[in-house]
Design a protein around this motif. Sequence first.
Motif, PDB file in Angstrom:
ATOM      1  N   VAL A  77       0.827  -1.202   0.000  1.00 15.25           N
ATOM      2  CA  VAL A  77       0.000   0.000   0.000  1.00 15.25           C
ATOM      3  C   VAL A  77       0.864   1.256   0.000  1.00 15.25           C
ATOM      4  O   VAL A  77       1.795   1.384   0.794  1.00 15.25           O
ATOM      5  N   ALA A  78       0.559   2.152  -0.911  1.00 13.95           N
ATOM      6  CA  ALA A  78       1.281   3.425  -0.977  1.00 13.95           C
ATOM      7  C   ALA A  78       0.843   4.324   0.166  1.00 13.95           C
ATOM      8  O   ALA A  78      -0.345   4.445   0.447  1.00 13.95           O
ATOM      9  N   MET A  79       1.799   4.945   0.818  1.00 17.39           N
ATOM     10  CA  MET A  79       1.489   5.944   1.844  1.00 17.39           C
ATOM     11  C   MET A  79       1.887   7.296   1.281  1.00 17.39           C
ATOM     12  O   MET A  79       2.871   7.401   0.550  1.00 17.39           O
ATOM     13  N   ALA A 114       9.565   9.594 -14.061  1.00 19.90           N
ATOM     14  CA  ALA A 114       9.145   9.005 -12.782  1.00 19.90           C
ATOM     15  C   ALA A 114       9.969   7.751 -12.524  1.00 19.90           C
ATOM     16  O   ALA A 114      10.214   6.955 -13.423  1.00 19.90           O
ATOM     17  N   SER A 115      10.384   7.577 -11.287  1.00 15.86           N
ATOM     18  CA  SER A 115      11.361   6.527 -10.958  1.00 15.86           C
ATOM     19  C   SER A 115      10.742   5.160 -10.705  1.00 15.86           C
ATOM     20  O   SER A 115      11.441   4.158 -10.789  1.00 15.86           O
ATOM     21  N   HIS A 152       6.444   9.010  -6.657  1.00 14.11           N
ATOM     22  CA  HIS A 152       7.706   8.399  -7.090  1.00 14.11           C
ATOM     23  C   HIS A 152       8.874   9.146  -6.435  1.00 14.11           C
ATOM     24  O   HIS A 152       8.973  10.364  -6.556  1.00 14.11           O
ATOM     25  N   LEU A 153       9.748   8.393  -5.810  1.00 21.82           N
ATOM     26  CA  LEU A 153      10.898   9.034  -5.172  1.00 21.82           C
ATOM     27  C   LEU A 153      11.837   9.590  -6.233  1.00 21.82           C
ATOM     28  O   LEU A 153      12.127   8.924  -7.231  1.00 21.82           O
ATOM     29  N   PHE A 197       1.788   3.643  -6.911  1.00 17.90           N
ATOM     30  CA  PHE A 197       2.111   5.057  -6.683  1.00 17.90           C
ATOM     31  C   PHE A 197       0.851   5.907  -6.595  1.00 17.90           C
ATOM     32  O   PHE A 197       0.881   7.115  -6.755  1.00 17.90           O
ATOM     33  N   TYR A 198      -0.250   5.226  -6.339  1.00 16.81           N
ATOM     34  CA  TYR A 198      -1.523   5.915  -6.225  1.00 16.81           C
ATOM     35  C   TYR A 198      -2.008   5.738  -4.790  1.00 16.81           C
ATOM     36  O   TYR A 198      -2.125   4.613  -4.300  1.00 16.81           O
ATOM     37  N   VAL A 199      -2.261   6.847  -4.125  1.00 19.97           N
ATOM     38  CA  VAL A 199      -2.771   6.787  -2.755  1.00 19.97           C
ATOM     39  C   VAL A 199      -4.278   6.971  -2.850  1.00 19.97           C
ATOM     40  O   VAL A 199      -4.752   8.071  -3.126  1.00 19.97           O
ATOM     41  N   PRO A 200      -5.043   5.880  -2.664  1.00 23.22           N
ATOM     42  CA  PRO A 200      -6.488   6.001  -2.847  1.00 23.22           C
ATOM     43  C   PRO A 200      -7.120   6.775  -1.695  1.00 23.22           C
ATOM     44  O   PRO A 200      -6.688   6.633  -0.546  1.00 23.22           O
TER      45      PRO A 200
END
Lengths: 728, 728
Positions: free
Chosen positions: A584-586, A609-610, A628-629, B467-470
């Motif tokens: 999960v992206a934070m 985008a990395s 993206h970092l 890379f998507y924060v829902p």
Amino acid sequence: MTKVASRKGHMTLPVEVGQEDVVLDLYQRWQADALRDSDGTSMPDSLAEQDSDIYSVMCLVRADQDYANQHPEYLHRKYLMSFPVTAMSDSVTIQPLDGYSKDKYELDDDSDPKQWWEVRNRTTGEVISVDNWSFDAQTQSVEVINVTRYHEYTVTFMARQVWDSVSMYNALTNDWDGPRIKSLDPYHPECRAHLLKHFQHWLETHPNTTVVRFTTFAFLFVIDTGEQNQDIYRDWTGYGETVSPRALQDFEKRFGYKLSPEDFVDAGYYNGTYKVPSQQYRDWMTFVQEFVVEFAAELVKMAHDAGKRTAMFQGDHWIGTEPFLASYQQIGIDINVGAVEDGVALRRLTDSGGDQIREARFYPYFFPDVFSEGNDPVVESMSNWTKIRRAMLQKPLDRIGYGGYLSLANKFPHFIDHVTDISQQFGEYLDNTQRTESQKLPGKVAVLSAWGEARSWLQNQARDQRFYVPPRPDVMELVGNNLLECLSGLPFDVEFISFDDIKQNGIDPEIKVIINTGDANSAWSGDECWDDADIIVKLREFVALGGGLLGVSDPSAYQKNGRYFQLGDVFGLEKETSLTMGRVAMPLEIAQDHYLSQFITGNEDFGNASYVYPQAQDLTVIAAQGQHLAFTARNYGQGRAVYLGNLPFTMDNARLLQYVLIWLAQQESTSFSWLSANPNVDVAFYPHTNKAAAVNFSDQPQTAMVCNTEGRVVEISLEPYQWIWLDN
Amino acid sequence: MTKVASRKGHMTLPVEVGQEDVVLDLYQRWQADALRDSDGTSMPDSLAEQDSDIYSVMCLVRADQDYANQHPEYLHRKYLMSFPVTAMSDSVTIQPLDGYSKDKYELDDDSDPKQWWEVRNRTTGEVISVDNWSFDAQTQSVEVINVTRYHEYTVTFMARQVWDSVSMYNALTNDWDGPRIKSLDPYHPECRAHLLKHFQHWLETHPNTTVVRFTTFAFLFVIDTGEQNQDIYRDWTGYGETVSPRALQDFEKRFGYKLSPEDFVDAGYYNGTYKVPSQQYRDWMTFVQEFVVEFAAELVKMAHDAGKRTAMFQGDHWIGTEPFLASYQQIGIDINVGAVEDGVALRRLTDSGGDQIREARFYPYFFPDVFSEGNDPVVESMSNWTKIRRAMLQKPLDRIGYGGYLSLANKFPHFIDHVTDISQQFGEYLDNTQRTESQKLPGKVAVLSAWGEARSWLQNQARDQRFYVPPRPDVMELVGNNLLECLSGLPFDVEFISFDDIKQNGIDPEIKVIINTGDANSAWSGDECWDDADIIVKLREFVALGGGLLGVSDPSAYQKNGRYFQLGDVFGLEKETSLTMGRVAMPLEIAQDHYLSQFITGNEDFGNASYVYPQAQDLTVIAAQGQHLAFTARNYGQGRAVYLGNLPFTMDNARLLQYVLIWLAQQESTSFSWLSANPNVDVAFYPHTNKAAAVNFSDQPQTAMVCNTEGRVVEISLEPYQWIWLDN
């Protein structure tokens, strides 16, 4: 006609019959001290007798076309892989040369195909037994029988090159209409003996020549040419055009094993320099180097015996001579000449070992592709010069020069004035530096790749390169990630190390920062070199004990053991390669108070985008593109690690790199003298002469505040593109 | 209180104590015919006696918390891998739960760690002998001795789940303050017996219930939870939460081999559904399916015996029940209920086999995360509804419904009216279609992935997802490539096939087009399934003999034998993965006169640059991004191949896909009736009722010209979002 003035200068000037007055004029204005002929020009008799150095171009393998025409068996050969053909029935017929230039290549059917060629099933990778294929000399085709339908087949064949690539380039690009030049392979003893004889005669018949400018010795870098005579593949440092049955047989004696055609065509990848080299390819390079060094040393000795000095042009037929390898010094060359278009190319010339004179041959070459109506050659030249100057401040350069048709350049008075300025600035540089090196920050910065020192300061291609159509095929324009160009003008001691270096010798304690920069799968990043716990341990230990690690693009990328970035634990991040999409992206928090945060101006270019995301809780994110970092920092043990998504060359990126390296070396609390904070201004200090230089990269006035060695603040104001010298 | 009107409707309405009047009002306006309780609500007694279907939620594994609290040995377990710890000395101590939620997980130390856990060196992948590590129950930690410095170590341990993920979600997202619910694992015979008893009692004490709505049977999909109780990993279709020592022992008996902890944690990748499944994981899925189907069938029989029908919610504890597998029909379910947010989710509900009633539970759920002041729930609902309608036109849907707190929804009168419209449109749909299927273009379209039918109409995640924060974690919002959503509303017969299907059965002659869409390394693209000459041959043959092949993103991506795209020879192109950077880029020529060129409006979205370049001379480039191919077409034998760099869901992309599929099926010369050319208008024709539907996806008026079945041109004009019915 007046005599050329007494020799005091630093420039090699190209000459041309009929342009004697122009030569004499520019000889003074451009502070020349040497005259040269070029490909396509020759030395006017009147000038050849002047009191200046006379460089004469010698490309021995192209020098005797009569002999080349009589001896097709001595022409340059190479392995090519036919384009794959899909079997639609039980047999398949392949015309090996389909898709390749018929003007350049012939099937070398006098090397027995059954012995020297190879047919493969490319759907399975299997070699097809010689019993299942035959070559028909009449139709120049190979028939493969007992094939599997819908499998693809290729023939790896030996091609004879009946048109030299450089000759071809000049004919097609510059409309030269001379004969099609062929190159001879001096690996054949009979051919070599003939060439030496030819060279001896040449030496004897060129009494005015003071410098033999070799262009170069034996083998060209790789250019593959397609059906429409277009370049289809290039490798400026590739060893693919060095093959002959004789050499292959000798290789087997020398290394105790036999190379296969596949070792050269490499499934169609041709051992591109951007790939991690196989052991077979490395061994072949060594073999070729041994031959070329020995052959070149013989030529140099003959020139010396004839009372002439020697220069080598690091281009054209230069394969086998590697200035960064120790073997190079056995050749005995006096002057290294490099074609220099940017800072990286300059460092490639200036940073190698040995006490050769270093001469930069600048672009643009005086050829009609640039010197044509409506084009302004100053644009390219200024773009080059501003990059080259930065790098010149870091390592001494001895001479400069140009090549091509002076008559073409002379049609552009603005360009003539511009070169007058360049040469004057270069003269001041020689005066003020006395050929000494500028001050560097303490400690070494090492760039880690699969090649290490052998490919020091070679432009590291990135994937974006494949999607860039250059306006001029002969000039390398690097696009995408370009850390080396940023680095070329910064005040750090730089060296290039390989994974083998680390395994065999560990990490030099003088190294404060290790850089790994490049796309995944490339020699620059390291690919399978990262499949090695020993390497991973040594680098973790290096950082844990206080070292700095900088990763750019895909550092340590190799899929194994649950990681894509093998040093992802040190960087504190991971790349998404479709294996962790459920994680999960934070939302990212961008740090404002990190030491490096202050250098973010918003003008940085981190490229695409990395697809890199945080993995460690204690990762500091300094810049990002969405989620993206783009730029992160982290402590690991007593050391530090920084990740950058990409670092194309811009002056903002170069200045950012300076501070990244300072932070990684834990020197951010130290105040350094003569260190520029202005992205557009580079400053260098020469302890031996107690002088400082400041150059303005930009077309705008710039100001920089620096400290001198006593700690006094010096305000430096510069006009657009200005270069000034200051006392300490 | 008036009695609920006679049953005529198609909607399941959530009820709530204290909202009886609202229920009775909406029952009419929304054309309801069934009432349900939801998580967090219960059925008012007065309504339970009405003449409507009464759905009662039954999640048996969460139903008896007293028993769960008394029997920790029956709680759900799972394998987790500790986060790697780097050895900085000769031993390393790992707290397995570090980084994981202490509220949710406990170490299951009553499964003997030495038997059921595993310690690994993650730098080498080696398993550490049990002699070299020990578990200390006191400190809840593992000490590993004789380690290698700077290697990383992990403990794969069995975790006991002491807080059910759904309960946790409701507590943290919706501020529920009830007790922390635990889930029981019915795989244990004693536990199962107890639950059956509990269920029998429940059936007896719910006389008004007409439909038991199972939510669901045994095991939840995978949600891993981090130290701050945040979700760190989700897999809506993952089998990771089904493990117990007893089941593992039975697996060994059933399959003849033993699974290791690594088979579950998968080096930290946890067998994400987007990965190509290992044989071990497939076997485990089969094992779990056998158990759950048998258990669920028993529950369903009990319900039937009690005179009630059964519904299954395809979510929550639904693992092991796979509607697209034949085994599903053994359960005996009467109604399939799916949470439906878009066209793909609808097709996942409507396209599986069996004669179950299909009921779509729409979003938004009536929970405070959406129904809060300042938020407009109609925005989300309309966005969903316009996508769902397109897909409804392709496959029959029987019922609709909502869930949650009616009191919350009732605070948004605009939303109440909006749902009234939806339900009215749905009623007209039922009237006009009579639950029959609309006309399709001839031939089948097959989507090829590693999963095939088992994962039909499952959203295919792409790298961008990471890379998507829902905004809401419980609702899947797919970003990036989304061909399936485009396809869900197009008039094609679609099926999902696997590489195994092709190997075992060849390719069904009714299949006209095969689609391979997905990122490299994913189950969708196929990854190592492409390491198979048999597959490659069968697909080349399929196209050569007249089939159509559509590749999107990284079709057939697997690095081997000189290719990255294994079918690059068919597509006529290749992807740059840093192995071919020396191949020279040629300027692309964009075709203007290809059949497909006419459909390029400039509104298409091909996503990020593809890094794909032409390889065949006869490749037709229809769209590109710079030098990156975005859309190409090519003939191969008698067949055709199209490549698309990416196909995010937009209506322009969906319409483009329609014509790509028509061209690939070589049907571009055929005139089809009731086929829309307007990107924003979908049209469907129902031969059984001789009616046509037209829906406007957009918030603008639209016009579409179509032919009816007699070939007469019909002009259809639609208001924003309008749905109309026409006679043929």
